[in-house]
Design an enzyme around this catalytic site. Structure first.
Site, short mmCIF file in Angstrom:
data_model
loop_
_atom_site.label_atom_id
_atom_site.label_comp_id
_atom_site.label_asym_id
_atom_site.label_seq_id
_atom_site.Cartn_x
_atom_site.Cartn_y
_atom_site.Cartn_z
N ARG A 118 0.82 -1.21 0.00
CA ARG A 118 0.00 0.00 0.00
C ARG A 118 0.86 1.26 0.00
O ARG A 118 0.44 2.30 -0.49
CB ARG A 118 -0.92 0.00 1.23
CG ARG A 118 -2.10 -0.92 1.08
CD ARG A 118 -3.28 -0.40 1.87
NE ARG A 118 -3.47 -1.14 3.10
CZ ARG A 118 -4.56 -1.06 3.86
NH1 ARG A 118 -5.53 -0.26 3.52
NH2 ARG A 118 -4.66 -1.76 4.96
N LYS A 171 -4.72 -13.83 10.96
CA LYS A 171 -5.16 -14.59 12.13
C LYS A 171 -6.01 -13.68 13.00
O LYS A 171 -5.54 -12.63 13.45
CB LYS A 171 -3.95 -15.10 12.93
CG LYS A 171 -3.05 -16.04 12.15
CD LYS A 171 -1.83 -16.45 12.96
CE LYS A 171 -0.94 -17.39 12.15
NZ LYS A 171 0.27 -17.82 12.90
N GLY A 224 -0.24 -21.19 11.06
CA GLY A 224 0.58 -22.11 11.84
C GLY A 224 1.73 -21.40 12.53
O GLY A 224 1.89 -20.18 12.43
N SER A 268 4.88 -19.73 13.09
CA SER A 268 5.89 -19.16 12.19
C SER A 268 6.15 -17.71 12.54
O SER A 268 5.24 -16.98 12.93
CB SER A 268 5.40 -19.23 10.74
OG SER A 268 4.14 -18.59 10.60
N ALA A 327 8.07 -14.31 10.69
CA ALA A 327 8.50 -13.84 9.38
C ALA A 327 10.01 -13.92 9.22
O ALA A 327 10.51 -14.31 8.16
CB ALA A 327 8.01 -12.41 9.15
N LYS A 372 -5.16 -18.62 19.65
CA LYS A 372 -3.86 -18.71 20.34
C LYS A 372 -3.29 -17.33 20.64
O LYS A 372 -2.53 -17.15 21.59
CB LYS A 372 -2.87 -19.55 19.52
CG LYS A 372 -2.58 -19.04 18.11
CD LYS A 372 -1.44 -18.04 18.07
CE LYS A 372 -1.29 -17.42 16.71
NZ LYS A 372 -0.20 -16.42 16.68
N ASP A 432 1.01 -23.45 17.11
CA ASP A 432 1.09 -21.99 17.12
C ASP A 432 0.98 -21.45 18.55
O ASP A 432 1.60 -20.43 18.89
CB ASP A 432 -0.01 -21.41 16.25
CG ASP A 432 0.41 -20.14 15.52
OD1 ASP A 432 1.51 -19.63 15.81
OD2 ASP A 432 -0.35 -19.65 14.68
N SER A 452 6.91 -12.79 19.34
CA SER A 452 5.46 -12.72 19.19
C SER A 452 4.95 -11.34 19.61
O SER A 452 5.16 -10.91 20.74
CB SER A 452 4.77 -13.80 20.03
OG SER A 452 3.39 -13.53 20.18
#
Length: 314
Positions: free
Chosen positions: A32, A99, A127, A129, A131, A182, A235, A245
């Site tokens: 964007r 998510k 799941g 992960s 980046a 989660k 996850d 996270s």
């Protein structure tokens, strides 16, 4: 040539673009803002610095350039309603990489896709992960969920790479809920650790949080086995135990252990708020997280309330 388009140049969308292009796909990544800068620098210096773009990756600021038959949407759940209506409509399969639960509608990302893009096959890639791990080529396993298993198998082959291993499912509801729920538990886990309550308390919270995830998933029609897989339990473990996270860090910040990051996308906060609006569900952790994120209670109040719940059989 395997061509895949990705809408959303945040860290996760960029990482997927890098790993798919590295595996030989022709990838167009829509941003964007800042598309020309990324294309010139051959790097997403703001969201994923230090990871060079392979030759097969092109960045564009024109959404009309998304012409492939497969489109991955890596846009936060709360922003999907802004992006879906402006997509060009060429893709036959649209895979959500978001998510969460959309706060104002109560819909999942795939439900939003089906509503706004009638006729496409909607699926989810989700799941455990981060980046930075995907972009670095570190081994990662994800769930690819599509209702049609034949279609899922074909897409599994197209999107997998030597380091990115996809497992397929037909349980779209369960895969999406695992990724959404989660995040709520991860905020709570961050608050537990940020408040200095210890790893034993975090383990207990994760176990009870997983039980809460299964109750919500069953209520919404998911298959229980899905929650025990990568998109649920896998996850949950990752996001409740790592400073990478965003949701976990947000919980730490709510407990005063680190500064709040107003720019971070914290999907668990909106999901907790949506869950707490349903009185028919027994979701004490989600209710507590919603109250904590809205500033209605302190971490100490939340922990006292949870620890004072009646004892019962596991």
């Amino acid at each position: 040539m395997n061509r895949v388009d990705i809408a959303g140049a945040g860290a996760f969308g960029t990482a997927l673009a890098i790993t798919l292009a590295r595996a030989g796909a022709e990838v167009t990544l829509w941003a964007r803002a800042g598309a020309s800068e990324m294309q010139a620098a051959r790097e997403n210096t703001r969201r994923l610095p230090g990871h060079r773009f392979p030759d097969g990756l092109r960045v564009t600021g024109e959404i009309a350039d998304l012409m492939a038959d497969v489109l991955l949407i890596a846009v936060p759940t709360q922003k999907l309603h802004e992006v879906l209506p402006i997509l060009p409509g060429h893709a036959g399969t649209v895979i959500s990489c978001a998510k969460g639960i959309h706060l104002t509608t109560g819909l999942s990302p795939c439900q939003l896709i089906s509503r706004d893009l009638p006729g496409v096959a909607a699926g989810v890639l989700t799941g455990p992960s981060f980046a930075v791990d995907i972009a670095a080529g570190l081994p990662t396993a994800l769930t690819l969920a599509l209702p049609d298993d034949t279609q899922g198998a074909a897409l599994q082959d197209r999107l997998s790479s030597p380091a990115l291993r996809l497992y397929r499912s037909t349980d779209l509801v369960g895969a999406e809920l695992g990724g959404a729920l989660k995040n709520v538990i991860a905020i709570a886990a961050g608050a537990v650790m940020g408040a200095g309550l210890g790893e034993s308390a975090r383990a207990a919270l994760m176990a009870r949080g997983f039980a809460e995830m299964r109750r919500v998933a069953a209520f919404r029609g998911a298959q229980d086995d899905t929650l025990a897989g990568l998109s649920g339990f896998g996850d949950l473990v990752l996001t409740c135990t790592s400073d990478k996270s965003r949701n976990y860090r947000h919980g730490q910040a709510l407990a005063g252990a680190r500064p709040l990051d107003p720019a971070a996308t914290v999907e668990g906060a909106a999901t907790a708020q949506e869950l707490s609006a349903h009185a028919e569900l027994d979701t004490p952790i989600a209710d507590a997280v919603a109250a904590l994120c809205q500033g209605r209670v302190s971490v100490q109040d939340v922990m006292a309330e949870l620890l004072n719940r009646p004892l019962k059989q596991e």
